[in-house]
Structures are given as C-alpha cells and as structure tokens.
Design a protein around this motif. Structure first.
Motif, PDB file in Angstrom:
ATOM      1  N   GLU A 114       0.816  -1.220   0.000  1.00 58.34           N
ATOM      2  CA  GLU A 114       0.000   0.000   0.000  1.00 58.34           C
ATOM      3  C   GLU A 114       0.852   1.274   0.000  1.00 58.34           C
ATOM      4  O   GLU A 114       0.489   2.279   0.605  1.00 58.34           O
ATOM      5  CB  GLU A 114      -0.973  -0.010   1.174  1.00 58.34           C
ATOM      6  N   ALA A 115       1.984   1.239  -0.706  1.00 59.61           N
ATOM      7  CA  ALA A 115       2.926   2.350  -0.689  1.00 59.61           C
ATOM      8  C   ALA A 115       2.680   3.403  -1.766  1.00 59.61           C
ATOM      9  O   ALA A 115       3.251   4.483  -1.693  1.00 59.61           O
ATOM     10  CB  ALA A 115       4.349   1.814  -0.827  1.00 59.61           C
ATOM     11  N   PHE A 116       1.820   3.110  -2.762  1.00 58.92           N
ATOM     12  CA  PHE A 116       1.687   4.012  -3.898  1.00 58.92           C
ATOM     13  C   PHE A 116       0.224   4.348  -4.189  1.00 58.92           C
ATOM     14  O   PHE A 116      -0.639   3.482  -4.187  1.00 58.92           O
ATOM     15  CB  PHE A 116       2.337   3.404  -5.148  1.00 58.92           C
ATOM     16  N   ASP A 117       0.003   5.631  -4.457  1.00 50.85           N
ATOM     17  CA  ASP A 117      -1.329   6.106  -4.832  1.00 50.85           C
ATOM     18  C   ASP A 117      -1.580   5.888  -6.315  1.00 50.85           C
ATOM     19  O   ASP A 117      -2.727   5.791  -6.754  1.00 50.85           O
ATOM     20  CB  ASP A 117      -1.443   7.606  -4.533  1.00 50.85           C
TER      21      ASP A 117
ATOM     22  N   VAL B 174       0.234   3.863  -9.836  1.00 47.97           N
ATOM     23  CA  VAL B 174       1.234   3.056 -10.527  1.00 47.97           C
ATOM     24  C   VAL B 174       0.989   3.268 -12.010  1.00 47.97           C
ATOM     25  O   VAL B 174      -0.155   3.242 -12.468  1.00 47.97           O
ATOM     26  CB  VAL B 174       1.127   1.554 -10.164  1.00 47.97           C
ATOM     27  N   VAL B 175       2.058   3.501 -12.754  1.00 42.21           N
ATOM     28  CA  VAL B 175       1.941   3.710 -14.198  1.00 42.21           C
ATOM     29  C   VAL B 175       2.987   2.852 -14.902  1.00 42.21           C
ATOM     30  O   VAL B 175       4.105   2.688 -14.408  1.00 42.21           O
ATOM     31  CB  VAL B 175       2.070   5.211 -14.570  1.00 42.21           C
ATOM     32  N   ALA B 176       2.592   2.277 -16.027  1.00 44.54           N
ATOM     33  CA  ALA B 176       3.507   1.464 -16.836  1.00 44.54           C
ATOM     34  C   ALA B 176       3.222   1.746 -18.302  1.00 44.54           C
ATOM     35  O   ALA B 176       2.067   1.704 -18.731  1.00 44.54           O
ATOM     36  CB  ALA B 176       3.328  -0.018 -16.537  1.00 44.54           C
ATOM     37  N   VAL B 177       4.280   2.052 -19.044  1.00 49.58           N
ATOM     38  CA  VAL B 177       4.148   2.334 -20.475  1.00 49.58           C
ATOM     39  C   VAL B 177       4.910   1.261 -21.239  1.00 49.58           C
ATOM     40  O   VAL B 177       6.120   1.102 -21.047  1.00 49.58           O
ATOM     41  CB  VAL B 177       4.697   3.731 -20.829  1.00 49.58           C
ATOM     42  N   HIS B 178       4.189   0.542 -22.069  1.00 46.98           N
ATOM     43  CA  HIS B 178       4.773  -0.469 -22.956  1.00 46.98           C
ATOM     44  C   HIS B 178       5.598  -1.496 -22.172  1.00 46.98           C
ATOM     45  O   HIS B 178       6.751  -1.765 -22.481  1.00 46.98           O
ATOM     46  CB  HIS B 178       5.619   0.218 -24.038  1.00 46.98           C
ATOM     47  N   VAL B 179       4.978  -2.051 -21.132  1.00 50.25           N
ATOM     48  CA  VAL B 179       5.613  -3.091 -20.325  1.00 50.25           C
ATOM     49  C   VAL B 179       4.911  -4.404 -20.648  1.00 50.25           C
ATOM     50  O   VAL B 179       3.778  -4.639 -20.230  1.00 50.25           O
ATOM     51  CB  VAL B 179       5.545  -2.766 -18.814  1.00 50.25           C
ATOM     52  N   GLY B 180       5.610  -5.240 -21.392  1.00 54.68           N
ATOM     53  CA  GLY B 180       5.019  -6.470 -21.920  1.00 54.68           C
ATOM     54  C   GLY B 180       4.497  -7.430 -20.877  1.00 54.68           C
ATOM     55  O   GLY B 180       3.557  -8.179 -21.146  1.00 54.68           O
TER      56      GLY B 180
ATOM     57  N   PHE C  37       0.499  -8.087 -12.058  1.00 52.99           N
ATOM     58  CA  PHE C  37      -0.721  -7.443 -11.566  1.00 52.99           C
ATOM     59  C   PHE C  37      -0.875  -7.683 -10.068  1.00 52.99           C
ATOM     60  O   PHE C  37      -1.372  -6.826  -9.340  1.00 52.99           O
ATOM     61  CB  PHE C  37      -1.970  -7.957 -12.295  1.00 52.99           C
ATOM     62  N   GLY C  38      -0.442  -8.847  -9.593  1.00 50.05           N
ATOM     63  CA  GLY C  38      -0.508  -9.142  -8.165  1.00 50.05           C
ATOM     64  C   GLY C  38       0.374  -8.212  -7.348  1.00 50.05           C
ATOM     65  O   GLY C  38      -0.006  -7.791  -6.255  1.00 50.05           O
ATOM     66  N   VAL C  39       1.540  -7.881  -7.877  1.00 50.85           N
ATOM     67  CA  VAL C  39       2.431  -6.943  -7.184  1.00 50.85           C
ATOM     68  C   VAL C  39       1.799  -5.557  -7.168  1.00 50.85           C
ATOM     69  O   VAL C  39       1.791  -4.874  -6.140  1.00 50.85           O
ATOM     70  CB  VAL C  39       3.827  -6.908  -7.837  1.00 50.85           C
ATOM     71  N   VAL C  40       1.248  -5.140  -8.312  1.00 56.54           N
ATOM     72  CA  VAL C  40       0.586  -3.829  -8.371  1.00 56.54           C
ATOM     73  C   VAL C  40      -0.543  -3.776  -7.347  1.00 56.54           C
ATOM     74  O   VAL C  40      -0.671  -2.802  -6.602  1.00 56.54           O
ATOM     75  CB  VAL C  40       0.062  -3.523  -9.793  1.00 56.54           C
ATOM     76  N   ARG C  41      -1.328  -4.819  -7.281  1.00 56.55           N
ATOM     77  CA  ARG C  41      -2.446  -4.876  -6.320  1.00 56.55           C
ATOM     78  C   ARG C  41      -1.938  -4.711  -4.891  1.00 56.55           C
ATOM     79  O   ARG C  41      -2.511  -3.998  -4.080  1.00 56.55           O
ATOM     80  CB  ARG C  41      -3.190  -6.203  -6.497  1.00 56.55           C
ATOM     81  N   ARG C  42      -0.811  -5.352  -4.587  1.00 57.06           N
ATOM     82  CA  ARG C  42      -0.256  -5.301  -3.228  1.00 57.06           C
ATOM     83  C   ARG C  42       0.282  -3.921  -2.877  1.00 57.06           C
ATOM     84  O   ARG C  42       0.137  -3.461  -1.751  1.00 57.06           O
ATOM     85  CB  ARG C  42       0.865  -6.346  -3.093  1.00 57.06           C
TER      86      ARG C  42
ATOM     87  N   LEU D 126      -0.593  -0.947  -4.229  1.00 60.41           N
ATOM     88  CA  LEU D 126      -1.544   0.168  -4.350  1.00 60.41           C
ATOM     89  C   LEU D 126      -2.164   0.494  -3.000  1.00 60.41           C
ATOM     90  O   LEU D 126      -2.663  -0.386  -2.298  1.00 60.41           O
ATOM     91  CB  LEU D 126      -2.670  -0.181  -5.324  1.00 60.41           C
ATOM     92  N   ALA D 127      -2.131   1.760  -2.651  1.00 63.06           N
ATOM     93  CA  ALA D 127      -2.789   2.238  -1.441  1.00 63.06           C
ATOM     94  C   ALA D 127      -4.308   2.185  -1.642  1.00 63.06           C
ATOM     95  O   ALA D 127      -4.789   2.182  -2.782  1.00 63.06           O
ATOM     96  CB  ALA D 127      -2.343   3.668  -1.144  1.00 63.06           C
ATOM     97  N   PRO D 128      -5.081   2.164  -0.566  1.00 61.81           N
ATOM     98  CA  PRO D 128      -6.537   2.211  -0.719  1.00 61.81           C
ATOM     99  C   PRO D 128      -6.931   3.424  -1.575  1.00 61.81           C
ATOM    100  O   PRO D 128      -6.447   4.532  -1.365  1.00 61.81           O
ATOM    101  CB  PRO D 128      -7.037   2.352   0.726  1.00 61.81           C
ATOM    102  N   GLY D 129      -7.784   3.181  -2.551  1.00 60.49           N
ATOM    103  CA  GLY D 129      -8.215   4.240  -3.459  1.00 60.49           C
ATOM    104  C   GLY D 129      -7.217   4.523  -4.572  1.00 60.49           C
ATOM    105  O   GLY D 129      -7.436   5.409  -5.399  1.00 60.49           O
ATOM    106  N   GLY D 130      -6.113   3.775  -4.603  1.00 62.35           N
ATOM    107  CA  GLY D 130      -5.079   3.988  -5.618  1.00 62.35           C
ATOM    108  C   GLY D 130      -5.529   3.536  -6.996  1.00 62.35           C
ATOM    109  O   GLY D 130      -6.533   2.846  -7.151  1.00 62.35           O
ATOM    110  N   ARG D 131      -4.732   3.926  -7.995  1.00 56.10           N
ATOM    111  CA  ARG D 131      -5.078   3.578  -9.370  1.00 56.10           C
ATOM    112  C   ARG D 131      -3.836   3.164 -10.141  1.00 56.10           C
ATOM    113  O   ARG D 131      -2.721   3.542  -9.796  1.00 56.10           O
ATOM    114  CB  ARG D 131      -5.795   4.727 -10.050  1.00 56.10           C
TER     115      ARG D 131
END
Length: 173
Positions: free
Chosen positions: A87-90, A92-98, A108-113, A115-120
């Motif tokens: 929950e460290a990030f409000d 997360v952005v990724a451009v052209h990451v295969g 996606f599991g790492v991103v989910r972990r 992301l702070a509540p309400g994050g995107r």
C-alpha cells in the motif's frame, strides 16, 4: 519538456498525478516519464523501477536535480523482485511493459499489493494494429481480474506514429 515523445507526454496526462501522491513507474527506461510526472507533483514523490542497470543509470542522470531534491528515486529491479512495501503508492503507471499484456501477468498481483486504498493503475501502450483498444481492454480486464483489479476506463490518444491506449484500473470492490 524537450525530448518527450508524444506517447510519453500523453501518458503523463493520462496518469494525472495529483499533489502529494506517491507514484511508481514500472519500466522507467531513460526516465523521461519520471521527469514529466515529477513536474506535475507538488509535495509528492515518484519511484522509477527498471530491470536494466543501463536504463536506471540514464534515468538517474536525466533526473539528477529531482533525485537530489528527494522527488524522484530510481531502483534497478524487476517488479516482482523489488523491495516495495504494501500500500505504498497512490498511482502506478507502466508504459509499454510487456509483462502486463501476456499471460499469466503475475505483475498485476504486485501492483495490487503496492496500491494504497483508493489507488489507481494506468497502463499505456501503442498497439501496432489500429483500432485495437477494445480488444486490448478486454484482454487486460481478463488478465487483471484474478488479482482483484478492475478496468475503470479506456482512453485513446493521437500519439504519432500510431494511436496509444491508456487503460485505467483500480482495486475491484
């Protein structure tokens, strides 16, 4: 900012970082998007992550002033191996990451972990095939669903040489 491609300038618009946010860019490359995001943050911070030491060295050089000011940090690691607190990030952005476009898309599991509540999460790509946005969004929705991430919006942008797509995701309710 000079040196930013139309795709990366548009990606910064789509990411729309807000003042004070903590941002993670996955696959930061030379650090161009890091610069664009740092310009938009007031009181926030952005961490660029890339698996290539050559790319992270370039990102550090490009962003040396923001690194010195504590607005930007860069880490050499693959997303799954990075030491990132929950929950460290409000944003997360990724451009052209295969890794996000191919099954099993475990990142996606790492991103989910992280992301702070309400994050995107904003995923940007420039498909080779015109008109591919709908199919891409459907694919991303299927890949992200097992990790409790849901598509919240799909945008297309005129980013020569081809249109880009941005897919917004958040934690599924």
């Amino acid at each position: 900012m000079g040196g930013a491609s139309a795709r990366l300038a548009w990606a910064a618009e789509m990411a729309a970082p807000q003042p004070g946010e903590r941002v993670l860019e996955v696959g930061c490359g030379h650090g161009v998007l890091l610069s664009l995001i740092a310009e938009r943050l007031a009181g926030g911070s952005v961490l660029g992550l890339d698996r290539s030491p050559t790319m992270t060295a370039a990102a550090l050089r490009r962003n040396r002033e923001d690194v010195a000011a504590g607005r930007v940090a860069v880490q050499t690691a693959e997303l799954a191996a990075a030491d990132l607190p929950a929950e460290a990030f409000d944003l997360v952005v990724a451009v052209h990451v295969g890794a996000f476009w191919r099954s099993p898309a475990e990142d996606f599991g790492v991103v989910r972990r992280v992301l702070a509540p309400g994050g995107r999460f904003v995923l940007v790509d420039q498909p080779l095939t015109p008109g591919a946005a709908d199919g891409r969004a459907t694919r991303i929705a299927a890949l992200a669903a097992p990790y409790r991430l849901a598509v919240t919006g799909v945008h297309t942008g005129d980013t020569p040489p081809r249109p880009s797509i941005a897919i917004g995701l958040c934690v599924a309710r």
